[in-house]
Design a protein around this motif. Structure first.
Motif, PDB file in Angstrom:
ATOM      1  N   ILE A  91       7.506   2.556   0.304  1.00 56.26           N
ATOM      2  CA  ILE A  91       6.232   2.240  -0.361  1.00 56.26           C
ATOM      3  C   ILE A  91       5.649   3.486  -1.015  1.00 56.26           C
ATOM      4  N   ILE A  92       5.645   4.595  -0.269  1.00 51.13           N
ATOM      5  CA  ILE A  92       5.107   5.846  -0.809  1.00 51.13           C
ATOM      6  C   ILE A  92       5.918   6.295  -2.020  1.00 51.13           C
ATOM      7  N   ALA A  93       7.243   6.238  -1.901  1.00 50.91           N
ATOM      8  CA  ALA A  93       8.105   6.695  -2.994  1.00 50.91           C
ATOM      9  C   ALA A  93       7.915   5.851  -4.247  1.00 50.91           C
ATOM     10  N   GLY A  94       7.878   4.532  -4.104  1.00 49.63           N
ATOM     11  CA  GLY A  94       7.690   3.662  -5.252  1.00 49.63           C
ATOM     12  C   GLY A  94       6.377   3.914  -5.954  1.00 49.63           C
ATOM     13  N   THR A  95       5.323   4.105  -5.162  1.00 53.83           N
ATOM     14  CA  THR A  95       3.998   4.361  -5.734  1.00 53.83           C
ATOM     15  C   THR A  95       3.969   5.679  -6.497  1.00 53.83           C
ATOM     16  N   VAL A  96       4.448   6.743  -5.851  1.00 53.36           N
ATOM     17  CA  VAL A  96       4.429   8.071  -6.475  1.00 53.36           C
ATOM     18  C   VAL A  96       5.282   8.084  -7.746  1.00 53.36           C
ATOM     19  N   SER A  97       6.435   7.427  -7.706  1.00 54.21           N
ATOM     20  CA  SER A  97       7.323   7.425  -8.859  1.00 54.21           C
ATOM     21  C   SER A  97       6.701   6.712 -10.057  1.00 54.21           C
ATOM     22  N   VAL A  98       6.130   5.540  -9.849  1.00 58.98           N
ATOM     23  CA  VAL A  98       5.504   4.805 -10.956  1.00 58.98           C
ATOM     24  C   VAL A  98       4.342   5.596 -11.539  1.00 58.98           C
ATOM     25  N   LEU A  99       3.489   6.156 -10.678  1.00 62.03           N
ATOM     26  CA  LEU A  99       2.362   6.944 -11.171  1.00 62.03           C
ATOM     27  C   LEU A  99       2.842   8.174 -11.928  1.00 62.03           C
ATOM     28  N   GLY A 100       3.973   8.732 -11.486  1.00 64.66           N
ATOM     29  CA  GLY A 100       4.538   9.866 -12.203  1.00 64.66           C
ATOM     30  C   GLY A 100       4.969   9.488 -13.608  1.00 64.66           C
TER      31      GLY A 100
END
Length: 460
Positions: free
Chosen positions: A305-314
């Protein structure tokens, strides 16, 4: 445009490199005992069978490297030949170079032992320059890619040896030594090759078409399906099974999160194909270093969940900012798919290492955190080993990612300087992101491009 003579000389250099590899293999590489004929009275073939049993995972990694990475980079509408073709070229080159470079660090009797495990290690190493290639996609020549790969794999092998055998960190899925190194090395090279301030706008072909995005999605699917094999191939026993389970759960959670966050932050709340192609894979990177640890199902899902969120925002906010303010063109967004998720994995490894103990991991502790275990199988605070407790091991995990970033960024800056300020030819702005400079392109494609250029001129 490239002169025919310059192109011919470039390919001659490539062939010379291959011949040098031939000589080095002849001088230094020998089959491991498990790959040699057994004596007539020999009965134990257990070691050989163990190597052969990894062949299915080896096939999975082959698919990831040669198909997954290649097709993921076909999103540029006029760069499909180069994305898939140069991926094949670089991977074939790097596998050989990685066998040699990693072998030189583990020589016995002046020779390098060759086994299936060595080839698997080399295949994993091939991912490093392919990740870096993603940051530079469409803006380098084949000779520049060759030079970058040779320097990068040499530094990667040294850094991996330092991290795993000197610092003795845990990095089962290679998020620290492979993904972080490849991403930040590539970004450092891209920074050195960045365009002048008056040419910072996106290139005329720096974009996708409906068809090219579908082909890129094929790469995403292959990577997603086979990522558990990539993370688990070097783990044994129960740790290997945990690596598969944790990777799958993290990928699944990252995928769901990607769809949700993409719809929330994109224009008109529509899904962005860039996010779906890339951020859905971020969970596999973020769980890599800790995939064989006792995360629990909830831990793997949380990391995803954390990785998906950070990646999209990036992709949505950080990449445009880097382009506008730093003139850093990260073509594939490797910072969002490989870089930041690898940092998440490194932080997670420190957290879980700080809680590791013999009581929790039992006999597996010596395989996962060897520096915490003495010769009698007990924690090092009793006797032997490197004298580490769990807190010290957590510190070494963070130290490992810090040193990796230092070597990757420093090496990338030096390599970029060599590519920019020596006799290497740099592509001009109007030569970026198109196949025709190095490939025979069907005439219909050239006609279509000519007509599009005329339309653009009329609109201007």
């Amino acid at each position: 445009m490239h002169s025919p003579a310059a192109k011919v000389s470039g390919y001659v250099v490539l062939m010379i490199v291959q011949i040098i590899f031939l000589v080095l293999f002849w001088l230094f590489v020998r089959y491991e005992k498990t790959a040699l004929p057994r004596a007539i009275d020999a009965e134990d073939a257990g070691s050989a069978n163990e190597h052969v049993s990894k062949y299915p995972q080896f096939q999975d990694i082959q698919v990831m490297i040669f198909i997954g990475f290649g097709f993921l980079m076909t999103f540029l509408r006029k760069y499909g030949y180069s994305a898939t073709g140069f991926t094949l070229f670089m991977a074939a080159l790097v596998v050989q170079w990685a066998v040699l470079m990693k072998g030189f660090l583990h020589m016995e009797g002046g020779k390098i032992s060759l086994s299936l495990e060595n080839i698997i290690d080399a295949d994993i190493a091939a991912a490093v320059p392919l990740i870096s290639m993603g940051a530079l996609l469409g803006r380098t020549t084949p000779i520049q890619l060759l030079c970058m790969s040779v320097f990068e794999v040499a530094l990667f092998a040294a850094n991996e040896y330092l991290a795993l055998h000197v610092f003795s960190i845990c990095d089962c899925g290679g998020s620290i030594t492979v993904h972080a190194f490849g991403a930040y090395f590539g970004l450092a090279v891209a920074l050195m090759l960045r365009p002048a301030s008056d040419q910072n706008e996106a290139g005329k072909l720096e974009g996708a078409s409906y068809t090219s995005d579908i082909f890129a999605m094929i790469g995403t699917t292959f990577l997603w399906v086979y990522w558990p094999s990539f993370n688990s191939v070097l783990a044994d026993g129960a740790g290997g099974e945990r690596a598969i389970l944790n990777t799958f759960l993290s990928l699944a959670a990252a995928t769901v999160t990607t769809f949700v966050v993409s719809a929330l932050v994109s224009h008109e709340n529509k899904l962005d194909m860039v996010h779906v192609q890339n951020s859905t894979l971020a969970g596999g990177v973020a769980v890599g270093t800790v995939c064989n640890l006792l995360l629990g199902a909830h831990g793997a899902v949380l990391i995803g969940i954390i990785a998906g969120t950070v990646s999209v925002l990036g992709y949505r906010y950080l990449t445009p900012w880097m382009t506008a303010n730093l003139r850093l063109h990260d073509t594939c967004g490797v910072h969002n798919l490989h870089g930041m998720p690898a940092l998440i994995s490194a932080i997670a490894s420190a957290i879980y290492a700080s809680m590791a103990s013999v009581g929790e991991y039992q006999s597996e502790l010596k395989d996962i955190f060897p520096a915490m275990v003495g010769t009698n199988g007990t924690e090092t605070k009793i006797m032997g080993g490197l004298g580490r407790n769990a807190t010290s091991q957590a510190g070494y995990q963070l130290f490992g990612i810090a040193v990796t970033l230092l070597i990757a960024i420093g090496g990338g800056i030096l390599t970029g300087a060599v590519l920019k300020y020596t006799n290497f030819r740099n592509l001009k702005k109007d030569e970026h992101h198109q196949d025709e400079h190095y490939w025979e392109v069907p005439a219909a494609e050239n006609k279509e491009e000519y007509e599009l250029e005329k339309v653009d001129e009329l609109l201007l």
